[in-house]
Design an enzyme around this catalytic site. Sequence first.
Site, mmCIF file in Angstrom:
data_model
loop_
_atom_site.group_PDB
_atom_site.id
_atom_site.type_symbol
_atom_site.label_atom_id
_atom_site.label_comp_id
_atom_site.label_asym_id
_atom_site.label_seq_id
_atom_site.Cartn_x
_atom_site.Cartn_y
_atom_site.Cartn_z
ATOM 1 N N TYR A 70 0.828 -1.199 0.000
ATOM 2 C CA TYR A 70 0.000 0.000 0.000
ATOM 3 C C TYR A 70 0.862 1.249 0.000
ATOM 4 O O TYR A 70 2.071 1.200 0.270
ATOM 5 C CB TYR A 70 -0.962 -0.006 1.187
ATOM 6 C CG TYR A 70 -0.385 0.439 2.509
ATOM 7 C CD1 TYR A 70 -0.674 1.710 3.027
ATOM 8 C CD2 TYR A 70 0.440 -0.398 3.247
ATOM 9 C CE1 TYR A 70 -0.155 2.118 4.245
ATOM 10 C CE2 TYR A 70 0.957 0.002 4.466
ATOM 11 C CZ TYR A 70 0.660 1.264 4.968
ATOM 12 O OH TYR A 70 1.189 1.663 6.173
ATOM 13 N N LYS A 75 6.599 -1.932 1.865
ATOM 14 C CA LYS A 75 5.419 -1.335 2.513
ATOM 15 C C LYS A 75 4.207 -2.260 2.306
ATOM 16 O O LYS A 75 3.347 -2.021 1.446
ATOM 17 C CB LYS A 75 5.149 0.065 1.967
ATOM 18 C CG LYS A 75 4.195 0.880 2.847
ATOM 19 C CD LYS A 75 4.147 2.321 2.368
ATOM 20 C CE LYS A 75 3.159 3.154 3.173
ATOM 21 N NZ LYS A 75 3.578 3.384 4.552
ATOM 22 N N GLU A 104 12.030 2.339 14.232
ATOM 23 C CA GLU A 104 11.150 3.398 13.738
ATOM 24 C C GLU A 104 9.893 3.438 14.582
ATOM 25 O O GLU A 104 9.709 2.629 15.490
ATOM 26 C CB GLU A 104 10.799 3.149 12.270
ATOM 27 C CG GLU A 104 10.146 1.815 12.006
ATOM 28 C CD GLU A 104 10.027 1.490 10.518
ATOM 29 O OE1 GLU A 104 10.157 2.414 9.689
ATOM 30 O OE2 GLU A 104 9.805 0.313 10.197
ATOM 31 N N LEU A 128 11.194 1.213 7.089
ATOM 32 C CA LEU A 128 10.585 1.657 5.847
ATOM 33 C C LEU A 128 11.381 2.830 5.283
ATOM 34 O O LEU A 128 11.794 3.717 6.029
ATOM 35 C CB LEU A 128 9.136 2.092 6.090
ATOM 36 C CG LEU A 128 8.364 2.521 4.843
ATOM 37 C CD1 LEU A 128 8.126 1.323 3.933
ATOM 38 C CD2 LEU A 128 7.045 3.161 5.225
#
Length: 284
Positions: A33, A148, A180, A204
């Site tokens: 996505y 992702k 993260e 990411l």
Amino acid sequence: MSRTVYVNGLYLPEEEAKVSVFDRGFLMADGVYEVTSVLGGKLIDFAGHARRLARSLAELEMKNPLTEDELLAIHRELVARNDLVDGMIYLQITRGATDRDFLFPENAEPTVVLFTQSKPGLADNPTAKVGIKVISIPDIRWGRRDIKTVQLLYPSMGKMMARKAGADDAWMVEDGEVTEGTSNNAYIVKGGKIITRHLGNEILHGITRSAVLRFAREAQMEVEERPFTVDEAKAADEAFITSASAFVMPVVQIDGVSLGAGTPGPVALRLREIYLDEMRKAAV
């Protein structure tokens, strides 16, 4: 009023939008996505999101069903049909619908879904003036966080852990070092230097991250890309996160420890200002 959404080539009222119960996104989380912010009816950093989408699909050996121009046209059409001024457009592509099997299907057609979320005043989020509080949690996700994917269960659990702890979000920690946030990249600032984890499979590759670091360097700010520990973060002068929907958001507390004066720091506030100004100029 119902939103118009996009499903496999059709623009439909959201109530009429359907995908198969055999879709591998539903059965296997076999999909990717992207989220593109919209400010003033224009798309923020669309090209960056399109590039990352192509990379995610390639890493999963999944067919890319749309060219970048086709994808841009769909985004713009959804903005127009939904009178979207400020908000986000979510895009999901799965491997498609087929009988349930762990092996990748050979002939399934990808499922493509896009929908909008209206967020009036997105860039004027009052939280940016007070900052957010984060907690640290173990990072127990799979190893390919650079892709992702729609595998968002643990980030969702992390946000719930933060809420139960009276915080706004969580930073994930692996081998003693921050990877993260649950849906964002993490940064600290010490002595004017911006420190954030280097790119790799562990995090990411944030599109907002890339732009913010570029703007920081152009503004003659010092940037160091390396891991940092939770203790180092607690001793930092300030901290912040970046994401497509939060832009640059100051962090004022980590695990109950206030950073600096406990208010948003000057580096984070300046970067937010620069980012929004530059992205508005380049929006499509």
